[in-house]
Design an enzyme around this catalytic site. Structure first.
Site, PDB file in Angstrom:
ATOM      1  CB  ILE A   1      -0.836   0.001   1.261  1.00 21.32           C
ATOM      2  CG1 ILE A   1      -0.151  -0.215   2.531  1.00 21.32           C
ATOM      3  CG2 ILE A   1      -1.934  -0.963   1.123  1.00 21.32           C
ATOM      4  CD1 ILE A   1      -0.875   0.178   3.753  1.00 21.32           C
ATOM      5  N   GLY A   2       2.002   1.426   0.087  1.00 20.01           N
ATOM      6  CA  GLY A   2       2.954   2.287   0.138  1.00 20.01           C
ATOM      7  C   GLY A   2       4.431   2.124   0.251  1.00 20.01           C
TER       8      GLY A   2
ATOM      9  N   GLY B   1       8.218   4.106   1.565  1.00 24.89           N
ATOM     10  CA  GLY B   1       8.669   5.544   2.358  1.00 24.89           C
ATOM     11  C   GLY B   1      10.119   5.236   2.200  1.00 24.89           C
ATOM     12  N   GLY B   2      10.677   6.274   2.821  1.00 26.60           N
ATOM     13  CA  GLY B   2      12.134   6.418   2.746  1.00 26.60           C
ATOM     14  C   GLY B   2      12.819   5.234   3.493  1.00 26.60           C
TER      15      GLY B   2
ATOM     16  CB  VAL C   1       3.315   0.695   4.342  1.00 25.95           C
ATOM     17  CG1 VAL C   1       2.258   0.411   5.436  1.00 25.95           C
ATOM     18  CG2 VAL C   1       4.387   1.721   4.874  1.00 25.95           C
TER      19      VAL C   1
ATOM     20  CE  LYS D   1       8.126   2.749   7.220  1.00 23.82           C
ATOM     21  NZ  LYS D   1       8.154   4.092   7.785  1.00 23.82           N
TER      22      LYS D   1
ATOM     23  CG  ASP E   1       9.777  13.241   7.683  1.00 29.56           C
ATOM     24  OD1 ASP E   1      10.036  14.259   7.067  1.00 29.56           O
ATOM     25  OD2 ASP E   1       9.516  12.073   7.190  1.00 29.56           O
TER      26      ASP E   1
END
Length: 444
Positions: free
Chosen positions: A40-41, A43-44, A48, A63, A158
Site C-alpha cells: 500500500i505504500g 517510504g524512505g 508498507v 511496515k 518529519d
C-alpha cells in the site's frame, strides 16, 4: 523510486512497482500471525503492506525496513525504538503501533492500525488550496498530536503532507492521524540530510536548525514544519516551489535565511491573525517562533492568543498581547471605581441651619428710625411701685445649636434695647405706661 519533486506517501497507492516485479513478501505469513496481502505504500525507510491478523482476522498495516538499511545499526535501532515511543503516547491523533518483530530473513517490521483514507499530499494534488476552515482544522489536529509527543520528549522531525493521513468517513469533518512518528528519517549530522536521500521530499518542510544539526532540535522544529504545511494548504502549492532544493537548504541554514511573504498577501480571504500566526511559526530563528505546537494552534483559532510577552511581528512592529491590554483595562476600571466610591462617601461639608426656621427677628423700628429731636427723659420709678425685677434670659433649648442661639440672643438683646427706646419715646408722646415702669418682655 519516486521522482525527487514528489514527496513519498505513506500509505498511498504504489506507483513505482514494475509490472514484472513480484514482492517476495506477498502471500507470506510473518511472525506466524500476519498474512501479507498487498503493498500500500513505500517510504524512505521501508515498505508498507496491508496484512490480516490470522487470529482475530482484522486488517493491519505492516511496515518492513528496506533490506539495504539492515546493516546500519543506528537506523535499525531508531526504526524500532522510536516506533515504540510513539506507540506509548496513546494519543487519538497519532497512529497506533500494535506490534513489532522480525521477519524470517531478519528484517525488522512494525504493525500499525490500518487506516482507510488518503494523505494530505494526495488531497493537495487533487484539489489544490483548501478552504481556510479545513486547513486550520487539519493544522490544529496535527498540533494536538505534536504537543502530546513533545510533552513526552519526542520530536517528530518529519512533519509533511505525506505523513498526515485524513481518515475516510469523517466528512464533512476532519479526522487526522500523524504517521511515521520520529522513525521516517535517520539524520546524518555531518550533512544535515537524511541517509535515505529523501531530503528531496522533506527539505521544503525542514527547519533551518535541523539542516545544521538534526540531533539538537526541539519542539520548535516541528512547529516550523507545521507552519510550512499550513502555508502550503492555504496557498495550494509548495511554499518554496520555485527554488532549487539544495540552494534552499543552504539558504535556510545561512544567517540570512529565506523569507516567505505573509499568506494574506497571497490569498486575500485569510484573516490577519491566521497570517500572523503562520508568519511567526516559520521564523528562521527558533527563538522567535512559538514555544509549543499548542500555542501555534491557539493562535490560529483565536485572535490575539499569543504568549503573554509582547510579540514582534513582520516589519519590526511590536504589538502587545491582548491579554496585556485586557489586564490594563480591568485595572483602569478598578481604579475609576475606587475613586468614584471615595467621592460618594467623602464629607464635602454641611451648611448649618437654625433650629427653628419659623422663629424670625422682630419687626420693630431700627434705631435710626427713632426721633432724635427730643432728649430721652430720665424716669425714676414711683416710691410706691416695687422695683422692677431683673430680666433673666432663658437658657437655649438643648436641641438648639449654641452658635445659632448665641447669634439670636445678641439680636434679641439689641431688639429689646430698641423696643425700650421706642417705648420710652412713646411715653414721652403720651403713651401710657403701667405705673410708670417700662415693660420689657423677653422674646425668649
Amino acid at each position: 523510486m519516486e521522482s525527487p519533486s514528489t514527496p513519498p506517501e505513506f500509505p498511498a497507492e504504489s506507483r513505482a512497482e514494475s509490472p514484472a516485479y513480484v514482492d517476495p513478501l506477498i502471500g507470506e505469513i510473518i511472525a506466524d500471525r500476519y498474512l501479507i496481502t498487498r503493498v500500500i505504500g513505500t517510504g524512505g525507510m521501508g515498505r508498507v503492506y496491508e496484512a490480516r491478523h490470522q487470529g482475530v482476522r482484522t486488517k493491519v498495516a505492516v511496515k518492513v525496513l528496506h533490506p539495504h538499511l539492515l546493516d546500519t545499526r543506528a537506523v535499525v535501532d531508531r526504526f524500532v525504538s522510536e516506533a515504540r515511543t510513539a506507540g506509548s503516547l496513546g494519543h487519538p491523533r497519532i497512529v497506533r503501533f500494535l506490534d513489532a518483530g522480525r521477519t524470517e530473513s531478519g528484517l525488522p517490521f512494525l504493525v500499525m492500525d490500518y487506516l482507510e483514507g488518503h494523505t494530505l499530499s494526495a488531497e493537495l494534488r487533487e484539489v489544490g488550496a483548501l478552504s481556510v476552515e479545513r486547513a486550520i482544522e487539519i493544522a490544529v489536529q496535527v498540533a494536538s498530536a505534536l504537543d502530546a509527543a513533545h510533552r513526552n520528549g519526542v520530536v517528530h522531525r518529519d512533519v509533511k503532507p505525506g505523513n498526515i493521513f485524513l481518515v475516510a468517513g469523517s466528512d464533512p469533518g476532519v479526522d487526522v492521524r500523524l504517521l511515521d512518528f520520529g522513525i521516517a528519517k535517520a539524520t546524518d549530522a555531518t550533512t544535515g540530510m537524511t541517509q535515505t536521500g529523501s531530503v528531496f521530499g522533506s527539505a521544503h518542510y525542514t527547519a533551518p536548525e535541523q539542516m545544521k544539526d538534526a540531533s539538537r532540535v526541539d519542539a520548535r522544529a516541528d512547529v516550523y514544519s507545521l507552519g510550512i504545511v499550513t502555508y502550503e494548504m492555504l496557498k495550494g502549492e509548495r511554499a518554496f516551489k520555485e527554488r532549487d532544493i539544495l540552494a534552499l537548504a543552504a539558504e535556510l541554514a545561512s544567517t540570512t535565511g529565506a523569507v516567505l511573504p505573509r499568506i494574506d498577501t497571497v490569498r486575500r480571504d485569510v484573516r490577519a491573525h491566521v497570517a500572523v500566526a503562520i508568519d511567526r511559526a516559520v521564523r528562521r530563528d527558533p527563538g522567535q517562533r512559538f514555544i509549543s505546537a499548542e500555542a501555534f494552534a491557539r493562535a490560529l483559532t483565536a485572535p490575539g492568543s499569543f504568549d503573554d510577552a509582547p510579540t514582534t511581528l513582520s516589519g519590526g512592529v511590536v504589538r502587545p498581547s491582548r491579554r496585556w491590554i485586557a489586564g490594563a483595562l480591568v485595572l483602569g476600571v478598578c481604579v475609576l471605581g475606587a475613586l468614584g466610591w471615595w467621592w460618594v462617601g467623602a464629607d464635602h461639608g454641611s451648611v448649618s441651619v437654625p433650629a427653628d426656621t419659623n422663629e424670625t427677628a422682630p419687626t420693630t423700628a431700627s434705631p435710626t428710625a427713632a426721633p432724635t429731636t427730643a432728649p430721652t427723659p430720665v424716669m425714676e420709678p414711683s416710691p410706691e411701685a416695687p422695683a422692677p425685677e431683673p430680666v433673666v434670659e432663658q437658657p437655649a433649648p438643648a436641641d438648639t445649636k449654641p452658635k445659632v442661639r448665641t447669634v439670636r440672643r445678641r439680636t434679641t438683646s439689641r431688639a429689646s434695647s430698641n423696643r425700650a427706646s421706642t417705648k420710652t419715646t412713646s411715653e414721652e408722646r403720651g403713651v401710657s405706661l403701667e405705673d410708670g415702669v417700662p415693660i420689657f418682655r423677653s422674646r425668649d
